[in-house]
Each structure stands twice: as C-alpha cells, then as structure tokens.
Design a protein around this motif. Sequence first.
Motif, PDB file in Angstrom:
ATOM      1  N   GLY A  89      42.899  34.635  21.712  1.00  0.00           N
ATOM      2  CA  GLY A  89      42.768  33.223  22.566  1.00  0.00           C
ATOM      3  C   GLY A  89      44.368  33.741  23.745  1.00  0.00           C
ATOM      4  N   CYS A  90      44.491  31.817  23.993  1.00  0.00           N
ATOM      5  CA  CYS A  90      45.770  32.416  24.641  1.00  0.00           C
ATOM      6  C   CYS A  90      47.281  32.401  24.589  1.00  0.00           C
ATOM      7  N   PRO A  91      47.718  33.772  24.981  1.00  0.00           N
ATOM      8  CA  PRO A  91      48.744  33.923  24.378  1.00  0.00           C
ATOM      9  C   PRO A  91      50.066  33.266  24.750  1.00  0.00           C
ATOM     10  N   ASN A  92      51.259  33.593  23.466  1.00  0.00           N
ATOM     11  CA  ASN A  92      52.700  32.790  23.785  1.00  0.00           C
ATOM     12  C   ASN A  92      53.012  33.130  24.985  1.00  0.00           C
ATOM     13  N   LYS A  93      53.674  32.151  25.654  1.00  0.00           N
ATOM     14  CA  LYS A  93      53.886  32.920  27.203  1.00  0.00           C
ATOM     15  C   LYS A  93      55.790  33.731  26.771  1.00  0.00           C
ATOM     16  N   ASP A  94      56.033  33.872  25.749  1.00  0.00           N
ATOM     17  CA  ASP A  94      57.294  35.084  25.940  1.00  0.00           C
ATOM     18  C   ASP A  94      56.178  36.493  25.247  1.00  0.00           C
ATOM     19  N   ASP A  95      54.719  36.544  24.488  1.00  0.00           N
ATOM     20  CA  ASP A  95      54.064  38.084  24.840  1.00  0.00           C
ATOM     21  C   ASP A  95      53.949  38.441  25.898  1.00  0.00           C
ATOM     22  N   VAL A  96      53.792  37.350  27.061  1.00  0.00           N
ATOM     23  CA  VAL A  96      53.349  38.472  28.455  1.00  0.00           C
ATOM     24  C   VAL A  96      54.286  38.140  29.399  1.00  0.00           C
ATOM     25  N   LEU A  97      54.303  38.857  30.001  1.00  0.00           N
ATOM     26  CA  LEU A  97      55.527  38.584  31.489  1.00  0.00           C
ATOM     27  C   LEU A  97      54.119  40.317  32.232  1.00  0.00           C
ATOM     28  N   ILE A  98      54.046  39.161  33.459  1.00  0.00           N
ATOM     29  CA  ILE A  98      53.955  39.368  34.728  1.00  0.00           C
ATOM     30  C   ILE A  98      54.150  39.893  35.527  1.00  0.00           C
ATOM     31  N   TYR A  99      55.009  40.478  36.447  1.00  0.00           N
ATOM     32  CA  TYR A  99      56.013  40.454  37.565  1.00  0.00           C
ATOM     33  C   TYR A  99      55.248  41.395  38.995  1.00  0.00           C
ATOM     34  N   ALA A 100      55.360  40.992  39.737  1.00  0.00           N
ATOM     35  CA  ALA A 100      54.797  41.734  40.740  1.00  0.00           C
ATOM     36  C   ALA A 100      56.749  41.744  42.124  1.00  0.00           C
ATOM     37  N   ASN A 101      55.965  42.636  42.560  1.00  0.00           N
ATOM     38  CA  ASN A 101      57.364  42.277  44.082  1.00  0.00           C
ATOM     39  C   ASN A 101      56.498  41.325  44.718  1.00  0.00           C
ATOM     40  N   LYS A 103      55.597  41.458  48.037  1.00  0.00           N
ATOM     41  CA  LYS A 103      54.965  41.574  49.199  1.00  0.00           C
ATOM     42  C   LYS A 103      53.567  40.315  48.953  1.00  0.00           C
ATOM     43  N   PRO A 104      52.743  39.916  49.448  1.00  0.00           N
ATOM     44  CA  PRO A 104      51.900  39.117  49.372  1.00  0.00           C
ATOM     45  C   PRO A 104      50.515  39.957  49.131  1.00  0.00           C
ATOM     46  N   ARG A 105      50.615  41.091  48.918  1.00  0.00           N
ATOM     47  CA  ARG A 105      49.368  42.188  48.261  1.00  0.00           C
ATOM     48  C   ARG A 105      49.940  42.844  46.464  1.00  0.00           C
ATOM     49  N   THR A 106      51.091  42.535  46.330  1.00  0.00           N
ATOM     50  CA  THR A 106      51.139  42.620  45.236  1.00  0.00           C
ATOM     51  C   THR A 106      51.378  41.241  44.494  1.00  0.00           C
ATOM     52  N   LEU A 107      51.747  40.657  44.875  1.00  0.00           N
ATOM     53  CA  LEU A 107      51.591  39.005  44.516  1.00  0.00           C
ATOM     54  C   LEU A 107      50.151  38.409  43.992  1.00  0.00           C
ATOM     55  N   ASP A 108      49.181  38.943  45.157  1.00  0.00           N
ATOM     56  CA  ASP A 108      48.057  38.410  44.965  1.00  0.00           C
ATOM     57  C   ASP A 108      47.335  38.821  43.774  1.00  0.00           C
ATOM     58  N   THR A 109      47.980  40.665  44.041  1.00  0.00           N
ATOM     59  CA  THR A 109      47.393  41.251  43.480  1.00  0.00           C
ATOM     60  C   THR A 109      47.537  41.112  41.502  1.00  0.00           C
ATOM     61  N   ALA A 110      48.349  40.296  41.530  1.00  0.00           N
ATOM     62  CA  ALA A 110      49.144  40.452  39.618  1.00  0.00           C
ATOM     63  C   ALA A 110      47.975  38.619  39.383  1.00  0.00           C
ATOM     64  N   LYS A 111      47.691  37.591  40.677  1.00  0.00           N
ATOM     65  CA  LYS A 111      47.739  36.475  40.734  1.00  0.00           C
ATOM     66  C   LYS A 111      46.396  37.297  40.382  1.00  0.00           C
ATOM     67  N   ALA A 112      45.603  37.491  40.448  1.00  0.00           N
ATOM     68  CA  ALA A 112      44.342  37.819  40.640  1.00  0.00           C
ATOM     69  C   ALA A 112      43.946  38.520  39.193  1.00  0.00           C
ATOM     70  N   PHE A 113      45.064  39.309  37.902  1.00  0.00           N
ATOM     71  CA  PHE A 113      44.650  39.955  37.221  1.00  0.00           C
ATOM     72  C   PHE A 113      45.264  38.741  36.174  1.00  0.00           C
ATOM     73  N   ALA A 114      45.934  38.637  36.580  1.00  0.00           N
ATOM     74  CA  ALA A 114      46.105  36.922  35.215  1.00  0.00           C
ATOM     75  C   ALA A 114      45.038  36.360  35.057  1.00  0.00           C
ATOM     76  N   GLU A 115      44.903  35.721  36.023  1.00  0.00           N
ATOM     77  CA  GLU A 115      43.426  34.520  35.907  1.00  0.00           C
ATOM     78  C   GLU A 115      42.133  35.352  35.982  1.00  0.00           C
ATOM     79  N   SER A 116      41.753  36.348  36.109  1.00  0.00           N
ATOM     80  CA  SER A 116      40.917  36.868  35.117  1.00  0.00           C
ATOM     81  C   SER A 116      41.112  37.425  33.503  1.00  0.00           C
ATOM     82  N   ALA A 117      42.541  38.489  33.491  1.00  0.00           N
ATOM     83  CA  ALA A 117      42.526  38.799  32.006  1.00  0.00           C
ATOM     84  C   ALA A 117      43.021  37.494  31.200  1.00  0.00           C
ATOM     85  N   PHE A 118      43.888  36.447  31.325  1.00  0.00           N
ATOM     86  CA  PHE A 118      43.882  35.296  30.902  1.00  0.00           C
ATOM     87  C   PHE A 118      43.448  34.026  31.228  1.00  0.00           C
ATOM     88  N   GLN A 119      41.981  34.333  31.502  1.00  0.00           N
ATOM     89  CA  GLN A 119      41.675  33.021  32.039  1.00  0.00           C
ATOM     90  C   GLN A 119      41.823  31.706  31.679  1.00  0.00           C
TER      91      GLN A 119
END
Length: 395
Positions: A89-101, A103-119
């Motif tokens: 299911g949805c993980p506890n917030k302390d269990d997941v860290l998504i950290y990006a540089n 730059k817009p391309r790194t931030l947007d990549t991280a957001k796209a990953f997060a939204e799909s992996a942890f929908q």
Amino acid sequence: MAATFMALLCLVALSKGIDIDSLKLEQVLILSRHNVRTPLTAKLESYSSKLWPKWNASAGYLTEKGTRLEGYMGKYIAEWLDSEDFIEGCPNKDDVLIYANTKPRTLDTAKAFAESAFQSCNITVQHYENIEIFDPLFLPILHNTTEANKNQVREEMENKLKEMNLTDSYIELSRILNLRTSDICKKLYLCELHLRRNEIILEDGEEPNVSGPLDIGNSIVDSFIMSYYEGMPTSEVAWGQIKTDQQWDLISKICKENQNIRFNLTKGAKDIARPLVKYMFDIFKAGTPKFTLLVGHDSNMNSVIRAFDFQPFVLPEQFEPFPIGGKVIFQKWSDVSGQYLKVEYVYPTTKQLRDGERVSLLQPPKKVLLELKGCEISKSGYCPWTEFMKLNEYA
C-alpha cells in the motif's frame, strides 16, 4: 567479535551459494539520471546551414514524452517492489525519500516517478532549499581545489585527451552537418572538427570541462540523440543522415569520450562525487529510509560509479554510456546467515525510448549486474554487506 563472526557467515554462504528464495529485500537506494529532455544547447544553428528541428520547451527541460517514460519506469519499479513484498500500500513517509537536483528536468523526473510508483500516496519530492542554484550535493566539481590536486586531475585529463582518437567520428559529424557551408566555418574558419585542438578548463566552482571540438561535438550529438529518443521522424533526426547503428556508435563515441575525460577520473571522481557518495553511505549506515531515489545527471552517474570503483561493464542496446532514465539500484538483502548487497544498472534501450514502450515485469527494461572491485559477488550477484560497508571512505 560479533561483526567478525557475521562476516565469516556471509563468506561461507557466498562460497556455498545463496538460497535466493530465502532472501528478503530490506533496503533500496536508486541513483537515477533524468529522463528525455530537450537539447542543452539551444543555439546550434551556426554549425549547420540545415534547418534544425523545433522543440516545444526551452533548452534542458524534460519533455512530455520524458515525463511519460519516467512514469513507466516508476510503475515498473513499483511492480518489482510489490513482487518482493517490500512495501504494501502507501508507505509511511519516513520509509520513502525522493530527492532531486534543483534543475527542472530532475525535479520533473522525480515527480513523474513518484506519481507512478506511489500513486495517490502524496509522496513529496524533496530538494535543496534554494531552487535557483545547483544543489551542492549533485554539483560535479572538484572540492579539493589545491594546486596539487588540480594539477593531478589536469594531468590525467591531458593523458586521456592524448589517448583519445575521434578523428573518424569528427569527420562523420562534419559530413552530417555539412560544416563547410555553416556560419561557424565562414566566420570563424571552423570547417573541420578533427583539425581543431581541445583545451582543458579547470576553474574553482565549475565542472571539469574541455573546450573545442569535443565540447562542440558533444552538444550536437546530444541534440541528435534526444531528437531520436523523442521519436521525431527520421528525416528530422540529423536530417536523415544517420541510417545505421554503426553510424550511431561512431558519432556517440564523442559523447562517451566527453564523459570519460571529464568525470571518469582515477582520483578526481572520488573528490567530485564525495558529497553524494557520503550521503548515500549515511543512508546505508542508518538503514533508513527503506526506499530512496536520488535524481541527478549523467555526470553524477559517471563520477559515483567511478568513485565506488565498479568493475568495467557494458550496457547493450544503448548509445550512451549513462543512458537517459537509467538507474543504478543498490539493494540490501538478508537471510538467516547475514546481509548482502546486489547492484544492477536498469535502463531503457534506445528502441524502448524511441518507440515509447511501456516497461513492466513482463516487458522489462534492460538490466546489467554490477560488481564492486572490493566486494566479490556470488554466482547470483550478491556480495557480503559487511564487505561493502568496509569500502566506505566517507565516514
């Protein structure tokens, strides 16, 4: 004494072969490059009189397709984690860290990953507080700026330049561009790339760089590769002049050598990657969070891989040495005998990128097993966790 006993148990387990079915996945840390972006250099018109393709975003931004492809990768990783009963299911917030540089391309990549992996789990992408500057964690610069260190790095870069042979690559690229009819030829007499010299640039606070045909060629080939990934018609990718994989291999050598000379440095890489590698080892030592995604650039992938001192490896079905959307996945596994490390490079092939293929456990991206020089792996690809942690020079 206990640590020595556990290390012995791990070595015995490796010698006998690990029972894969008994292993449990405990921790995952992923170092990722951003996904498909627009070319970094917007002003390439002076290098060819031909009409360059138009992009729908500014230079260096993630494209809509890049967002979609990263979503596929996020979904694939989520499927894999679910198959290992890693997160339910949805993980506890302390269990997941998504950290990006920053730059817009790194931030947007991280957001796209997060939204799909942890929908629908409302996982927030974290970043450096000042979004206007390059995050120091990801900034690939020399931190030891003593003259002795800079001279050592410069000498290695110069030796790499001497060993480099890109004559055929430059000639082919000049042909594709029809460089003799370009403005750069008419105004600055740059009519053949292979006849110009490269110059090393080492400035405090700046990335190690090389000016000259290597830098020029890298920017141009990068634009070709990105347009190919983006799925542009072949007539618009290098004006239809690249027709074979052999041609792609030939001109992409320019990008490979650019990365090799600037970041694949014996001692320089450890200095360049120091903040990021220390950050990674701090997570390994703490054992938390369970899942970490760090989104950076090819320079980060290159310098970190060299800093960790992996055995040489090849990534089949790719033009780039550190592919767009590719991920180095550090995995911590355990059984009754101990804990183990497994590292894999997971990346989309050029075909998967160009065709926009959805990846999954049934249709996976490419996967290559990596081995650290200081941590011998078993036949199934695992090395003792205690041996891995001994490699930490950043404690």
